[in-house]
Design a protein around this motif. Structure first.
Motif, PDB file in Angstrom:
ATOM      1  N   GLY A 295     -62.409  22.141 -12.455  1.00  0.00           N
ATOM      2  CA  GLY A 295     -63.567  22.943 -12.821  1.00  0.00           C
ATOM      3  C   GLY A 295     -64.877  22.180 -12.807  1.00  0.00           C
ATOM      4  O   GLY A 295     -65.949  22.778 -12.841  1.00  0.00           O
ATOM      5  N   HIS A 296     -64.817  20.834 -12.764  1.00  0.00           N
ATOM      6  CA  HIS A 296     -66.037  20.036 -12.745  1.00  0.00           C
ATOM      7  C   HIS A 296     -66.677  19.991 -11.360  1.00  0.00           C
ATOM      8  O   HIS A 296     -67.834  19.569 -11.225  1.00  0.00           O
ATOM      9  N   ALA A 297     -65.948  20.381 -10.331  1.00  0.00           N
ATOM     10  CA  ALA A 297     -66.451  20.295  -8.956  1.00  0.00           C
ATOM     11  C   ALA A 297     -66.964  21.653  -8.490  1.00  0.00           C
ATOM     12  O   ALA A 297     -66.325  22.680  -8.707  1.00  0.00           O
ATOM     13  N   ALA A 298     -68.131  21.638  -7.841  1.00  0.00           N
ATOM     14  CA  ALA A 298     -68.653  22.869  -7.241  1.00  0.00           C
ATOM     15  C   ALA A 298     -67.767  23.277  -6.074  1.00  0.00           C
ATOM     16  O   ALA A 298     -67.246  22.427  -5.351  1.00  0.00           O
ATOM     17  N   ILE A 304     -70.591  17.275  -8.530  1.00  0.00           N
ATOM     18  CA  ILE A 304     -69.566  17.122  -9.559  1.00  0.00           C
ATOM     19  C   ILE A 304     -70.292  16.970 -10.886  1.00  0.00           C
ATOM     20  O   ILE A 304     -71.207  16.142 -11.011  1.00  0.00           O
ATOM     21  N   THR A 305     -69.917  17.772 -11.870  1.00  0.00           N
ATOM     22  CA  THR A 305     -70.532  17.702 -13.189  1.00  0.00           C
ATOM     23  C   THR A 305     -69.662  16.850 -14.101  1.00  0.00           C
ATOM     24  O   THR A 305     -68.485  17.164 -14.317  1.00  0.00           O
ATOM     25  N   LEU A 306     -70.221  15.756 -14.604  1.00  0.00           N
ATOM     26  CA  LEU A 306     -69.480  14.857 -15.482  1.00  0.00           C
ATOM     27  C   LEU A 306     -69.394  15.439 -16.887  1.00  0.00           C
ATOM     28  O   LEU A 306     -70.088  16.408 -17.224  1.00  0.00           O
ATOM     29  N   LEU A 326     -60.438  19.793  -2.906  1.00  0.00           N
ATOM     30  CA  LEU A 326     -60.255  21.055  -3.632  1.00  0.00           C
ATOM     31  C   LEU A 326     -59.251  21.950  -2.919  1.00  0.00           C
ATOM     32  O   LEU A 326     -58.471  22.663  -3.558  1.00  0.00           O
ATOM     33  N   ARG A 327     -59.262  21.902  -1.596  1.00  0.00           N
ATOM     34  CA  ARG A 327     -58.331  22.733  -0.818  1.00  0.00           C
ATOM     35  C   ARG A 327     -56.886  22.309  -1.079  1.00  0.00           C
ATOM     36  O   ARG A 327     -55.986  23.138  -1.185  1.00  0.00           O
ATOM     37  N   PRO A 332     -51.864  28.363  -6.206  1.00  0.00           N
ATOM     38  CA  PRO A 332     -51.526  29.344  -7.251  1.00  0.00           C
ATOM     39  C   PRO A 332     -50.906  28.658  -8.467  1.00  0.00           C
ATOM     40  O   PRO A 332     -50.021  27.801  -8.336  1.00  0.00           O
ATOM     41  N   GLY A 333     -51.404  28.999  -9.639  1.00  0.00           N
ATOM     42  CA  GLY A 333     -50.881  28.421 -10.863  1.00  0.00           C
ATOM     43  C   GLY A 333     -51.593  27.161 -11.314  1.00  0.00           C
ATOM     44  O   GLY A 333     -51.326  26.662 -12.413  1.00  0.00           O
ATOM     45  N   VAL A 334     -52.509  26.608 -10.503  1.00  0.00           N
ATOM     46  CA  VAL A 334     -53.249  25.410 -10.889  1.00  0.00           C
ATOM     47  C   VAL A 334     -54.556  25.852 -11.535  1.00  0.00           C
ATOM     48  O   VAL A 334     -55.389  26.488 -10.896  1.00  0.00           O
ATOM     49  N   ALA A 335     -54.737  25.510 -12.805  1.00  0.00           N
ATOM     50  CA  ALA A 335     -55.909  25.949 -13.561  1.00  0.00           C
ATOM     51  C   ALA A 335     -57.090  25.020 -13.334  1.00  0.00           C
ATOM     52  O   ALA A 335     -56.940  23.909 -12.813  1.00  0.00           O
ATOM     53  N   ASP A 336     -58.283  25.475 -13.754  1.00  0.00           N
ATOM     54  CA  ASP A 336     -59.485  24.653 -13.629  1.00  0.00           C
ATOM     55  C   ASP A 336     -59.395  23.378 -14.457  1.00  0.00           C
ATOM     56  O   ASP A 336     -60.111  22.406 -14.192  1.00  0.00           O
ATOM     57  N   GLU A 337     -58.524  23.366 -15.464  1.00  0.00           N
ATOM     58  CA  GLU A 337     -58.389  22.184 -16.317  1.00  0.00           C
ATOM     59  C   GLU A 337     -57.479  21.126 -15.697  1.00  0.00           C
ATOM     60  O   GLU A 337     -57.331  20.030 -16.247  1.00  0.00           O
ATOM     61  N   ALA A 338     -56.880  21.417 -14.549  1.00  0.00           N
ATOM     62  CA  ALA A 338     -56.003  20.443 -13.892  1.00  0.00           C
ATOM     63  C   ALA A 338     -56.825  19.270 -13.372  1.00  0.00           C
ATOM     64  O   ALA A 338     -58.008  19.417 -13.055  1.00  0.00           O
ATOM     65  N   PRO A 339     -56.213  18.072 -13.273  1.00  0.00           N
ATOM     66  CA  PRO A 339     -56.954  16.895 -12.785  1.00  0.00           C
ATOM     67  C   PRO A 339     -57.492  17.138 -11.373  1.00  0.00           C
ATOM     68  O   PRO A 339     -56.809  17.711 -10.526  1.00  0.00           O
TER      69      PRO A 339
END
Length: 389
Positions: A295-298, A304-306, A326-327, A332-339
């Protein structure tokens, strides 16, 4: 996506060796006795400028297939042209068609005699459309941007920050003096605004120094900017002590301009390497790099937002590396909070050290790995902030 076939018997075909530009078709020559589609993926990566002689060379065939698709999407490839297609077995032909469909690009198969019956039957089963050679999309070669380290082209006097402008007025010719004065004034104003807004702390001064160093300025421009930073710090009740000979000789000093560094990072097939190096050049430590989330990456790879809210703007090729990353990570199933990078700290530190060995990019993985405090980093540059109150 459509698949086209072109009979090139008795027609001269030459595959370009220079990497293709963004938004262009890419051409690859299919090898004889091809058994695995991963080899084609490796050749696609090479056509996009990924080198086989740097760290991270492909060993995982499935990773190569995924990366070839991700990089084609990241570079907005418009078509995939495969020459010597008659060498394909039916299995490899189906795999190549599937690869092009995943990348969402048209596939052009250029073939010549002798062709096997199995190959011709495969074309019929896949409903491949015959087309003339003059309709085949031509590649556009990537034109490297030639950049140079910024300079004022002057020989500066040896004077402290409080005497710097007076000494320049006495020793420099009028035009050289004007260049130095304008640069010094603009840098001092910018630094003063930041120090007033964010506070004259060691962290803020280190960030300003990092911004000055990031462009890899020549000695005269570097000294002018540092003298301006010292003046701005003084007006914010901080004496920034300096050792100019140590600053100029410091191994922490980047000697390659950002554009050249970004061009060099194209060589890496693994996108996390280019992203990690770019972040490290902005003084983002390994621990903070590993902590980044999807989620930190546009989505377009531009920033990238630190965690502190600071945004790092990614240059052209590093932005495309972030899009490719990002690609590969967005499933599917990978949330924005994933590394975001999904690799351990040790691998990031090794990637930074590899960049020094492979591409002569100084990002000092060991320094980043130890999370050295900004004050100690400044001291390595010969800069020591001393509060006056």
């Amino acid at each position: 996506m459509p698949t086209h076939q072109v009979d090139t018997t008795n027609l001269p075909i030459q595959v370009p060796h220079q990497p293709a530009a963004a938004g262009s078709a890419i051409w690859v020559e299919l090898r004889p006795d091809l058994k695995r589609s991963a080899v084609i993926a490796g050749d696609i990566l090479a056509a996009l400028g990924k080198r086989r002689d740097v760290a991270g060379i492909g060993r995982n065939e499935n990773e190569d297939l995924a990366l070839s698709v991700a990089w084609m999407r990241a570079y907005d490839v418009t078509a995939l042209v495969a020459t010597e297609a008659q060498r394909l077995s039916p299995l490899c032909l189906r795999q190549l068609v599937r690869l092009a469909k995943e990348a969402q690009v048209p596939l052009w198969l250029l073939h010549r005699a002798p062709r096997t019956d199995a190959f011709l039957h495969s074309l019929d089963r896949l409903l491949v459309h015959p087309r003339p050679l003059d309709e085949v999309p031509q590649p556009r070669p990537r034109t490297p941007i030639t950049a140079s380290r910024p300079t004022l082209n002057v020989t500066l006097p040896a004077a402290g920050f409080h005497q710097f402008r007076t000494a320049c007025q006495i020793t420099l010719a009028p035009k050289a003096h004007d260049r130095v004065t304008l640069r010094h004034a603009s840098t001092a104003v910018r630094c003063h605004e930041v120090l007033q807004r964010d506070g004259a702390t060691t962290d803020v001064i280190a960030r300003l120094a990092e911004g000055i160093l990031r462009t890899a300025p020549a000695d005269d421009l570097l000294v002018t900017d540092i003298r301006a930073l010292q003046l701005a710090a003084w007006h914010n009740d901080v004496y920034l002590k300096s050792d100019i000979p140590q600053l100029l000789a410091s191994p922490e000093r980047q000697l390659t301009d950002p554009v050249t560094v970004d061009e060099a990072l194209v060589a890496y097939r693994q996108p996390h390497r280019a992203v990690a190096v770019t972040l490290a050049m902005h003084q983002v430590g390994v621990h903070d790099i590993v902590a980044l989330q999807l989620g930190h990456a546009a989505a377009d790879g531009s920033t990238i937002t630190l965690s502190q809210g600071r945004k790092v703007t990614m240059p052209e090729h590093s932005a495309r590396a972030l899009r490719a990353l990002l690609r590969t990570r967005s499933m599917p199933g990978v949330a924005d909070e994933a590394p975001l990078l999904n690799v351990p700290e040790r691998a990031i530190s090794q990637a930074l050290n590899d960049a020094n060995a492979d591409l002569d990019i100084r990002v000092h993985g060991r320094r980043a790995e130890r999370h050295i405090h900004p004050g100690r980093w400044l001291k390595k540059l010969g800069l020591t902030p001393l509060p006056m109150s």
